[in-house]
Design an enzyme around this catalytic site. Structure first.
Site, PDB file in Angstrom:
ATOM      1  N   ASP A 267      -6.948 -18.952 -35.777  1.00  0.00           N
ATOM      2  CA  ASP A 267      -6.577 -17.637 -36.297  1.00  0.00           C
ATOM      3  C   ASP A 267      -6.658 -17.591 -37.820  1.00  0.00           C
ATOM      4  OD1 ASP A 267      -4.545 -19.485 -36.296  1.00  0.00           O
ATOM      5  OD2 ASP A 267      -2.984 -18.151 -35.553  1.00  0.00           O
TER       6      ASP A 267
ATOM      7  N   ASP B 154      -7.754 -17.696 -18.578  1.00  0.00           N
ATOM      8  CA  ASP B 154      -8.525 -18.936 -18.694  1.00  0.00           C
ATOM      9  C   ASP B 154      -8.243 -19.898 -17.550  1.00  0.00           C
ATOM     10  OD1 ASP B 154     -10.422 -18.837 -20.590  1.00  0.00           O
ATOM     11  OD2 ASP B 154      -9.277 -19.814 -22.175  1.00  0.00           O
TER      12      ASP B 154
HETATM   13  O1  UPG Z   1      -7.622 -22.493 -23.334  1.00  0.00           O
HETATM   14  C1  UPG Z   1      -6.862 -21.619 -23.766  1.00  0.00           C
HETATM   15  C2  UPG Z   1      -5.679 -21.915 -24.476  1.00  0.00           C
HETATM   16  C3  UPG Z   1      -4.871 -20.881 -24.931  1.00  0.00           C
HETATM   17  N1  UPG Z   1      -5.214 -19.580 -24.675  1.00  0.00           N
HETATM   18  C4  UPG Z   1      -4.337 -18.481 -25.115  1.00  0.00           C
HETATM   19  O2  UPG Z   1      -4.158 -18.514 -26.498  1.00  0.00           O
HETATM   20  C5  UPG Z   1      -2.892 -18.004 -26.837  1.00  0.00           C
HETATM   21  C6  UPG Z   1      -2.205 -18.905 -27.847  1.00  0.00           C
HETATM   22  O3  UPG Z   1      -2.095 -20.187 -27.360  1.00  0.00           O
HETATM   23  P1  UPG Z   1      -0.721 -21.018 -27.347  1.00  0.00           P
HETATM   24  O4  UPG Z   1      -1.030 -22.348 -26.835  1.00  0.00           O
HETATM   25  O5  UPG Z   1       0.310 -20.198 -26.690  1.00  0.00           O
HETATM   26  O6  UPG Z   1      -0.428 -21.159 -28.915  1.00  0.00           O
HETATM   27  P2  UPG Z   1       0.815 -20.620 -29.793  1.00  0.00           P
HETATM   28  O7  UPG Z   1       1.188 -21.713 -30.723  1.00  0.00           O
HETATM   29  O8  UPG Z   1       1.864 -20.004 -28.976  1.00  0.00           O
HETATM   30  O9  UPG Z   1       0.051 -19.462 -30.589  1.00  0.00           O
HETATM   31  C7  UPG Z   1      -0.070 -19.288 -31.992  1.00  0.00           C
HETATM   32  O10 UPG Z   1      -0.892 -20.245 -32.610  1.00  0.00           O
HETATM   33  C8  UPG Z   1      -2.228 -20.308 -32.112  1.00  0.00           C
HETATM   34  C9  UPG Z   1      -2.971 -21.346 -32.921  1.00  0.00           C
HETATM   35  O11 UPG Z   1      -2.888 -21.073 -34.284  1.00  0.00           O
HETATM   36  C10 UPG Z   1      -2.897 -18.945 -32.178  1.00  0.00           C
HETATM   37  O12 UPG Z   1      -4.148 -18.993 -31.562  1.00  0.00           O
HETATM   38  C11 UPG Z   1      -2.064 -17.935 -31.471  1.00  0.00           C
HETATM   39  O13 UPG Z   1      -2.650 -16.670 -31.463  1.00  0.00           O
HETATM   40  C12 UPG Z   1      -0.713 -17.915 -32.128  1.00  0.00           C
HETATM   41  O14 UPG Z   1       0.082 -16.926 -31.530  1.00  0.00           O
HETATM   42  C13 UPG Z   1      -2.115 -17.866 -25.553  1.00  0.00           C
HETATM   43  O15 UPG Z   1      -2.014 -16.494 -25.194  1.00  0.00           O
HETATM   44  C14 UPG Z   1      -2.942 -18.607 -24.551  1.00  0.00           C
HETATM   45  O16 UPG Z   1      -2.891 -18.007 -23.287  1.00  0.00           O
HETATM   46  C15 UPG Z   1      -6.374 -19.280 -23.976  1.00  0.00           C
HETATM   47  O17 UPG Z   1      -6.675 -18.128 -23.724  1.00  0.00           O
HETATM   48  N2  UPG Z   1      -7.174 -20.314 -23.550  1.00  0.00           N
END
Ligand code: UPG
Ligand code: MN
Length: 632
Positions: free
Chosen positions: A561, A198
């Site tokens: 999710d 992204d």
């Molecule tokens: O504009 C964006 C923002 C995030 N991501 C991806 O989304 C994933 C999760 O985002 P992150 O900010 O790392 O959230 P986390 O809190 O670490 O993730 C948990 O919580 C999120 C929200 O519930 C879920 O979407 C994730 O799958 C879950 O692992 C990562 O791989 C990011 O690279 C994108 O692809 N585009």
């Protein structure tokens, strides 16, 4: 910064096979039926709940045997627990009755407020207890899957990995995640790996080129010695590196060699930003730059995504869509490698050297649009993959979440293809484990109550929630279809433009994507297909459609999710939690879980500390090989 980042591992553990075999799964199937061992084992907590079905075929369903085993908590533990819940329930109701009878007339408002709070706490306690009345553990039976499907009949899988920023989600994590996927033990022509970036950065794209080059060595090495886990940082980080084989001397030689190549890969990956900056500065100061301070790819073309010096149309949140097939779809016949030689010191003459399909993509970004973070990225991947590989199953990993067991992709198939409720199963959730956490887990960072308690409890109802990563989906469930209507012949295309957007290529791909027995078929990326892909990645594509509401990942919520999983449950789909069997088997040879080893630390080596060959042009394997051929 690195210390603050935890890295997740898919925590499915399957026993490593004994003996010198090339296919761990084959040996596992022949010699050691996993679930049988789990049943036979003495277990203090769990008892088998499906003896009748497991011992033979399912009544009225020919010779289709179940592909997973179900376990319930022993009555001697569960009944006292249920009784305790009942006692507490009676006590709570009696307490409320007492409160109502003893109203405080001097402070009615105070009484009413505390009553509302108490009732709310009592109600949420009750909601929490209900699923715990009947926890269920389901253990995939890989041996039965091998008997039922064999490699030839396994369905296709599209694996989606998301990342945004190479610093926030360290590039080395993403590199290892992708390598663990490329080296996994699933028929190589039956899955494809997509990385969604992204940030639209050239660093991610070139890291994937590096990954593809290193995979030529890493993947056959993993297959030759059945190494685990197949994320190289974690594998080389272990104190000892066990392997399945008897050629100790050869293993040590190959191991040294691959490790050295991996260390060089890390240096190159670490220095990618510097390499790209230097290359771009050189181009920009030459006549080729035309006064624009662009970011240049190694082949001398301008990078269509985000530039180092951000300008209109090449900055974060404003750039064109990009799809690059880095590794094409492999042939369906095994291709054995070459024997050891001076150019290639590793003997791969008995190893299949094919690599799965790998695609880099970055969706279009424009100001004024809500790009919907991860949910938006996932929906674009769902559409793009439909035209490139269209596998009936989809797996989702965050960029910092690697596969820690090479059998992991087979395990959810046991649930999806099971003759009992498989066709009604929308998704299978893996447990998650965290590296880099205090080994004593003093602060409960492994979330064991959640992953080993709550999830198993929900498993006894309609199924666990979708946790955002480490999940396998049925593609049609993501398209918003309902379970009884999911069969390919029932998918109606008329009127779908309103729901799925205007791409007829995408809509026409839907019936194929619904056939659960389907593998993936190679496509030729010609101009027409490139145009279709570009359309599917535009910001405006979803305008006026059902994407983000009834189709794909749900929008406008931080926890897309959980809500996406709820939508499927509401439609009548069920979900499954994929349990590990280790605790059920005292004879198991499972190694300690990753979480207790906590060995993952990203490299911080400076670009200059590496070998002198890491120039912008050293992308080919031969250039690197010649630089590292001196004996260690
Ligand atoms: O504009 C964006 C923002 C995030 N991501 C991806 O989304 C994933 C999760 O985002 P992150 O900010 O790392 O959230 P986390 O809190 O670490 O993730 C948990 O919580 C999120 C929200 O519930 C879920 O979407 C994730 O799958 C879950 O692992 C990562 O791989 C990011 O690279 C994108 O692809 N585009
Ligand atoms: Mn994250």
């Amino acid at each position: 910064m690195a210390a603050a980042v935890t890295r997740r591992a898919n925590a499915l553990r399957v026993e490593a096979p004994d003996g010198n075999t090339e296919s761990g799964r084959a040996s596992l199937a022949a010699d050691s039926p996993v679930a049988k061992r789990a049943v036979d084992a003495k277990d203090d907590v769990w008892v088998a709940a499906d003896e009748g079905e497991a011992s033979g075929s399912i009544a009225g369903d020919g010779n289709r045997t179940p592909l997973f085993r179900t376990f319930k908590v022993k009555g001697s533990i569960l009944h006292p627990y249920r009784f305790m819940i009942l006692v507490r329930l009676v006590a709570i109701v009696a307490f409320f009755a007492w409160r109502v009878k003893h109203k405080n007339h001097d402070g009615v408002w105070l009484w009413a407020t505390s009553m509302v709070a108490d009732v709310w706490f009592g109600f949420s306690w009750l909601l929490n207890q209900l699923p715990k009345l009947n926890p269920v553990k389901r253990v995939p039976d890989l041996a039965a899957l091998a008997d039922h499907s064999g490699d030839a009949n396994l369905p296709g899988i599209d694996i989606f990995v998301t990342t945004v920023d190479p610093v926030d989600e360290p590039l080395l994590y993403t590199v290892n995640t992708i390598l663990s996927i490329l080296a996994t033990d699933y028929p190589v022509d039956k899955y494809a790996c997509y990385l969604s970036d992204d940030g639209g950065t050239l660093v991610h794209y070139e890291a994937m080129i590096e990954v593809a080059n290193f995979a030529v060595l890493w993947v056959p090495f993993c297959r030759k010695y059945c190494v685990e886990p197949r994320s190289p940082e974690n594998y080389f980080g272990m104190k000892t590196q066990p392997y399945a084989g008897s050629m100790a001397g050869e293993f040590m030689r190959d191991h040294r060699r691959v490790r050295r190549e991996y260390d060089e890969l890390k240096v190159r990956v670490d220095s990618l930003s510097t390499t790209i900056r230097q290359r771009s500065d050189a181009y920009n100061s030459s006549t080729k730059g035309d006064g624009v301070r662009a970011t240049w790819m190694a082949d001398g073309t301008q990078w269509p995504g985000t530039w180092i010096e951000q300008v209109e149309n090449h900055r974060r949140g404003q750039h064109a869509g990009i799809v690059q097939v880095i590794l094409g779809h492999p042939s369906c016949k095994p291709q054995l490698g070459s024997p050891a030689s001076s150019d290639n010191p590793l003997d791969f003459s008995n190893v299949d050297t094919r690599l799965p399909m790998l695609v880099y993509m970055s969706r279009e970004k424009r100001p004024g649009y809500n790009h919907q973070k991860k949910a938006g990225a996932m929906n674009v991947m769902l559409r793009v993959s439909a035209l490139l590989s269209n596998a009936p199953f989809v797996v989702n990993f965050d960029g910092d979440h690697y596969i820690n067991n090479s059998q992991a992709l087979c395990a959810p198939m046991c649930f999806m293809l099971d003759p009992r409720d498989g066709q009604n199963t929308a998704f299978v959730q893996f447990p998650q484990r965290f590296d880099d956490v205090d080994p004593t887990d003093r602060y409960a960072n492994h979330n064991r109550v959640f992953f080993d308690g709550t999830m198993l409890s929900l498993n006894g109802l309609q199924g666990p929630s979708y946790l955002g990563t480490g999940t396998m989906f049925r593609r049609v469930a993501l398209y918003g279809m309902e379970p009884p209507r999911y069969r390919a012949e029932n998918i109606k295309l008329a009127g779908k433009v309103n729901e799925f957007g205007s791409s007829t290529s995408f809509i026409n791909s839907m019936p194929d994507g619904a056939i659960q027995e389907r593998s993936i078929t190679p496509v030729l990326v010609d101009e027409a297909l490139s145009n279709d892909l570009a359309t599917l990645m535009t910001c405006a594509y979803e305008d006026g459609s059902s994407w983000g509401r009834d189709v794909g990942w749900v929008y406008n919520i931080a926890t897309e999710d959980v809500v996406t999983g709820f939508r499927m449950h509401r439609q009548g789909w069920r979900s499954m939690y994929c349990s590990t069997h280790c605790s059920a088997s005292p004879t198991s040879t499972c190694r300690p879980t990753r979480s207790s080893r906590c060995s993952f630390w990203p490299t911080t080596s400076s670009p200059s500390s590496g070998s002198s060959q890491s120039s912008s042009t050293s992308r080919g394997r031969s250039a690197r090989t010649s630089c590292t051929s001196s004996p260690s």
